[in-house]
Design an enzyme around this catalytic site. Structure first.
Site: not given
Ligand code: ZN
Length: 362
Positions: A182, A266, A318, A321, A336, A339, A346
């Site tokens: 990233d 990316e 995330c 999850c 998150c 989860c 990053d």
């Molecule tokens: Zn999550």
């Protein structure tokens, strides 16, 4: 890799009361345990571990009998949450753990589920000590694959998040040879295995000097000899910084290409279209493009593979999850609510980029 299913649940008024009471007890335990850690450190110079605190639970419950209304595993998870908060702090992914008020403690987690008990009654989920709660399961799932049950209250509604085991794990050997990178504003690059490449301080320093020279130039009279001189100085410094930067980016890209077989980044052309162009980003943008170019030609030279992935949602998703967790640029931590994974923003993005890359070549 696990996935998390998100369902609405409908507790009765009585169950709702019990759930709120449970949240409150858990929150108090969290704050108590945090206080214990702070105090232990102050008094003995030594911190407490999760184990230490878990071992204190029976005595704590003995002294506070109202806690018998909460399943032990739920209480253990509270201590584990606190432990994670400390780990994140020590690994510089988050600030020092804070005491929680009622608004910040609105979920409980049951780490292990007894399938037959939890999902034995159709249309319901069984939460120990609370009972069978109506479950609106709009999506089929295999109860035997449920690993974690989380119950939470959000925007006036009750939900359960079921962490379900899915067996689409890429082989370990591939993970070690593959990396997601990233590229960000705060750090030039963060890798999916947690390496950070910062903007070196000498570059920041030179850039400050550059700004000063620019200011000085604007104060000189047009056509004057002094202005000519200042312009020359400015150009020299400009070239110097540019060279420093290139040199540094060469070092990063060389290291990454030597270390990995598959490198995922990316697609900056797609990303560029989505970003608005602010002046502050222009320097970063130039660095990203350069780093991407270096990685590309070095990969080719050393027979490595470079994959460019769609940047959509790489920072919002995330990595654990796959739920979307919206956050703006100033939020540096991915926390998150589904989860409960807590990661540097990053790093979370880098893992998503790696996953997207692995999916692309699969
Ligand atoms: Zn999550």
């Amino acid at each position: 890799m696990d996935s998390v299913l998100h369902f609405e649940i409908r507790p009765t008024a009585e169950q709702e009361k019990q759930l709120f009471h449970t949240f409150d007890l858990c929150r108090k335990l969290y704050n108590y345990a945090l206080d214990q850690r702070i105090r232990s450190y102050k008094e003995t110079g030594k911190g407490l571990t999760y184990r230490d605190q878990q071992n204190m639970l029976p005595a704590f419950k003995e002294a506070n009998p109202e806690y018998k209304a909460v399943q032990s595993q739920v209480l253990q998870d509270v201590l584990r949450r606190l432990d994670r908060a400390f780990v994140n702090f020590f690994e510089k992914r988050a600030g020092y753990p804070r005491f929680k008020d009622k608004l910040r403690f609105r979920s409980i987690t049951i780490p292990q589920s007894d399938v037959r008990r939890n999902f034995g009654k159709e249309g319901y989920i069984y939460i120990p000590k609370i009972g069978h709660i109506k479950l609106n399961a709009h999506q089929a799932f295999d109860p035997s694959k449920v690993k974690i049950i989380n119950v939470k209250f959000q925007n006036g509604k009750w939900y359960t998040n079921l962490t379900v085991e899915t067996d689409s794990k890429p082989p370990v050997s591939d993970i070690q040879l593959a990396v997601g990178i990233d590229m960000g504003l705060f750090q030039i690059a963060v890798t999916s295995d947690g390496e950070q490449y910062e903007n070196p301080r000498w570059i920041t320093k030179s850039e400050k000097r550059l700004k000063k020279l620019q200011r000085r130039l604007s104060q000189k009279h047009k056509g004057s000899q002094n202005r000519q001189k200042a312009k020359h100085q400015l150009q020299k410094l400009h070239d110097h910084i540019s060279n420093q930067r290139k040199d540094y980016l060469h070092k990063i890209s060389h290291r990454l290409v030597q270390k990995y077989v598959l490198i995922c980044i990316e697609d900056l052309q797609v990303k560029g279209m989505m970003k608005n162009h602010r002046l502050a980003k222009s320097i970063a943008n130039a660095s990203w493009n350069r780093l991407a170019n270096y990685l590309e030609y070095k990969s080719r030279r050393f027979g490595k593979t470079l994959v460019k992935v769609n940047p959509k949602n790489t920072s919002q998703k995330c990595s654990n999850c796959r739920q979307i967790v919206k956050k703006n640029l100033s939020e540096r931590i991915h926390q998150c609510p589904y989860c409960h994974v807590v990661l540097d923003r990053d790093l979370n993005a880098a893992i998503n980029i790696l996953q997207a890359g692995l999916n692309m070549i699969a």
